[in-house]
Design an enzyme around this catalytic site. Structure first.
Site, PDB file in Angstrom:
ATOM      1  N   HIS A  14     -29.760  -4.971 -82.688  1.00 36.71           N
ATOM      2  CA  HIS A  14     -29.324  -6.358 -82.808  1.00 36.71           C
ATOM      3  C   HIS A  14     -30.486  -7.307 -82.480  1.00 36.71           C
ATOM      4  O   HIS A  14     -31.191  -7.099 -81.507  1.00 36.71           O
ATOM      5  CB  HIS A  14     -28.155  -6.601 -81.842  1.00 36.71           C
ATOM      6  CG  HIS A  14     -27.356  -7.819 -82.175  1.00 36.71           C
ATOM      7  ND1 HIS A  14     -27.804  -9.098 -81.981  1.00 36.71           N
ATOM      8  CD2 HIS A  14     -26.105  -7.937 -82.690  1.00 36.71           C
ATOM      9  CE1 HIS A  14     -26.874  -9.951 -82.372  1.00 36.71           C
ATOM     10  NE2 HIS A  14     -25.829  -9.287 -82.794  1.00 36.71           N
TER      11      HIS A  14
ATOM     12  N   GLY B  18     -36.592 -26.824 -69.894  1.00 37.86           N
ATOM     13  CA  GLY B  18     -37.357 -25.739 -69.298  1.00 37.86           C
ATOM     14  C   GLY B  18     -38.781 -25.647 -69.822  1.00 37.86           C
ATOM     15  O   GLY B  18     -39.236 -26.499 -70.583  1.00 37.86           O
TER      16      GLY B  18
ATOM     17  N   HIS C 289     -40.141 -17.201 -70.835  1.00 41.18           N
ATOM     18  CA  HIS C 289     -40.182 -16.467 -69.573  1.00 41.18           C
ATOM     19  C   HIS C 289     -40.780 -15.087 -69.875  1.00 41.18           C
ATOM     20  O   HIS C 289     -40.417 -14.465 -70.877  1.00 41.18           O
ATOM     21  CB  HIS C 289     -38.754 -16.330 -69.037  1.00 41.18           C
ATOM     22  CG  HIS C 289     -38.648 -15.690 -67.689  1.00 41.18           C
ATOM     23  ND1 HIS C 289     -38.845 -14.338 -67.485  1.00 41.18           N
ATOM     24  CD2 HIS C 289     -38.369 -16.212 -66.477  1.00 41.18           C
ATOM     25  CE1 HIS C 289     -38.678 -14.060 -66.198  1.00 41.18           C
ATOM     26  NE2 HIS C 289     -38.388 -15.182 -65.563  1.00 41.18           N
ATOM     27  N   PRO C 290     -41.714 -14.591 -69.042  1.00 46.94           N
ATOM     28  CA  PRO C 290     -42.434 -13.361 -69.399  1.00 46.94           C
ATOM     29  C   PRO C 290     -41.520 -12.168 -69.714  1.00 46.94           C
ATOM     30  O   PRO C 290     -41.764 -11.436 -70.683  1.00 46.94           O
ATOM     31  CB  PRO C 290     -43.288 -13.065 -68.153  1.00 46.94           C
ATOM     32  CG  PRO C 290     -43.177 -14.246 -67.259  1.00 46.94           C
ATOM     33  CD  PRO C 290     -42.144 -15.180 -67.776  1.00 46.94           C
TER      34      PRO C 290
ATOM     35  N   ALA D  66     -37.830 -12.436 -69.544  1.00 45.96           N
ATOM     36  CA  ALA D  66     -36.471 -12.815 -69.952  1.00 45.96           C
ATOM     37  C   ALA D  66     -36.434 -13.694 -71.193  1.00 45.96           C
ATOM     38  O   ALA D  66     -35.361 -14.113 -71.636  1.00 45.96           O
ATOM     39  CB  ALA D  66     -35.758 -13.531 -68.796  1.00 45.96           C
ATOM     40  N   GLY D  67     -37.589 -14.005 -71.781  1.00 44.99           N
ATOM     41  CA  GLY D  67     -37.621 -14.747 -73.039  1.00 44.99           C
ATOM     42  C   GLY D  67     -37.048 -16.148 -72.928  1.00 44.99           C
ATOM     43  O   GLY D  67     -37.489 -16.937 -72.093  1.00 44.99           O
TER      44      GLY D  67
END
Lengths: 299, 299
Positions: free
Chosen positions: A81, A162, A167-168, A170-171
């Site tokens: 997915h 943001g 985020h490295p 967590a995307g």
């Protein structure tokens, strides 16, 4: 009537049961009700169905982020997915006593806190989108986690809230508000997947069909049955019965009949009651005639 | 899940609004929920729909009797609808978390107190009946208030509780337990009432039709439309869609079509969801997929 909002977070973990359990356990103290948790190993993804009011959902979703961001690293994640975040998508859905506007406000409010506390960029989508090209989940997510750093350098794809970079581990997260989504499949008495694909094309919005229908044709290998697999994105404006009847008529053109249909996961009672209203040709039916609804309203 | 029982008292007053209001006001302090009050001037009758648990319904029904027996005198009552009591019929209906057995016990318990306190004879009917010939409301009520004194001298028609003779002004009451009743009418594109009468005969139990159907044919004078007027007495075992399809097929035999149908008053969501399930040919649909139901169960 109590205010009731549904929230359906999709997280990018469908194999490690301990991780999914930990995420669910983390959000329970918020008081949100956990209606359903479905993990898919092939997709490597889990879909949670939560319900509550604004206060409990805000606390629950923040707790979910805290647990998921600590445990899911997209750099070592793979699955069928598409995904771009550890917490990939978080839609809020009005059910009873709350409006779409309330859900848009909630998405913005919770999104701002997630961006602030966890340094995860937020893209607002569907009814909460800030530009037309950012309404559609698939458009935002195109390129996935691996392409996200480059994509976000395009001014068209700056996050709504943001950091300007992913985020490295967590995307980024797509958050927003939408109508209840109904996963609805119609099965045909043919193994010819081409028929299902042509019918899907006839009914889906993107190729000229109904405004609130996404559809594709596929083959159920075990049953040797072609299936039109549908997402109904607004059952009030594009109702189940109309899609069913159109698929039946299109199938007849190929000499094919409908064997049956199926609803995957949860469905609002109203969607089925609307179908009964249609097929029974009800005159002047008023939803407040439904006993259970009257009970909730008087409660 | 909380125990929920519905109670649908029919009182013999549909014209004097102050009397109906006084009866409703009298039962409110019991804590029962008043879901609906429908007065019909031609019938000179009002149908109340109440909901609650055993405790609140017991208190509410006793308060209703106190108010109604004091205000309604059948010696000066006339209307189109057959009746034999000031409080004519009081069925208890299991909705959620309560069984038919619970409702039978409640009917006996409340009936005994009504007989004792108000000297009104009680006939137990349907699932609470004490003999097969006393199950059916129409059989008990045949002869109406005016014939009741003579009828009750027949040993077959002694009351189950209370005095051996009718209350002078309030007659007698039929009390019992039954499945939710759905008042369901199907309209035909003909002014020929004979067609509606023949179809009614084909579908009703008493003349060889479906087990849980009562039906008659009548003419809607204003619309010049013949109507099959139906009471569905157990929608789980004789479902709406089957009756609808049979009426459609029978009508076709006379070259007549179904214009539409209508549900009068309240209907359990399940009855309509079952119809959607049928017409959409749902495969493996489970009622727990209905969002609102999941919410009530988890609540």
């Amino acid at each position: 009537m109590p205010r009731l909002i549904e929230c359906v977070p999709n997280i990018s973990e469908g194999r490690r049961k301990d991780v999914v359990d930990a995420v669910v356990a983390a959000l329970r103290p918020s008081g949100v009700r956990v209606l359903d948790v479905q993990s898919d190993k092939d997709h490597n993804r889990s879909v949670l169905t939560l319900a509550g009011d604004e206060t409990s959902l805000e606390a629950g979703v923040l707790a979910l982020f805290e647990a998921a961001v600590a445990r899911i690293d997209l750099r070592s994640h793979s699955g069928e997915h598409p995904r771009m975040g550890a917490v990939d998508v978080v839609p809020f859905v009005p059910i009873e006593g709350a409006t779409m506007k309330d859900c848009v406000a909630l998405a913005r409010h919770v999104g701002a806190q997630v961006a602030e506390r966890f340094r995860v960029p937020i893209f607002l989508y569907e009814e909460a989108a800030t530009a037309p090209h950012r309404r559609n989940l698939e458009d935002i997510r195109r390129g996935e986690f691996e392409g996200l750093g480059a994509k976000m350098q395009d001014p068209l794809w700056r996050p709504d809230m943001g950091p300007e970079a992913p985020h490295p581990s967590a995307g980024a997260t797509v958050m927003g508000a939408r109508m209840p989504l109904i996963a609805y499949n119609i099965n045909l008495n043919t193994p010819d997947v081409e028929v299902a694909k042509r019918i899907a094309k006839a009914i889906r919005f993107s190729s000229g069909g109904y405004r609130f229908v996404k559809a594709m044709g596929l083959l159920l290998e075990e049953r040797k049955v072609a299936q039109v697999s549908i997402n109904m994105t607004d059952f009030k404006r594009t109702p189940l019965h109309r899609v069913f009847e159109t698929v039946r008529a299109e199938a007849a053109r190929y000499g094919v009949s409908v064997i049956g249909s199926e609803i995957v996961g949860l469905v609002p009672a109203e969607a089925l009651i609307d179908a009964a209203d249609h097929f029974l040709r009800l005159e002047r039916f008023d939803p407040t005639q439904v006993l259970e609804r009257r009970l909730r309203e008087e409660g």
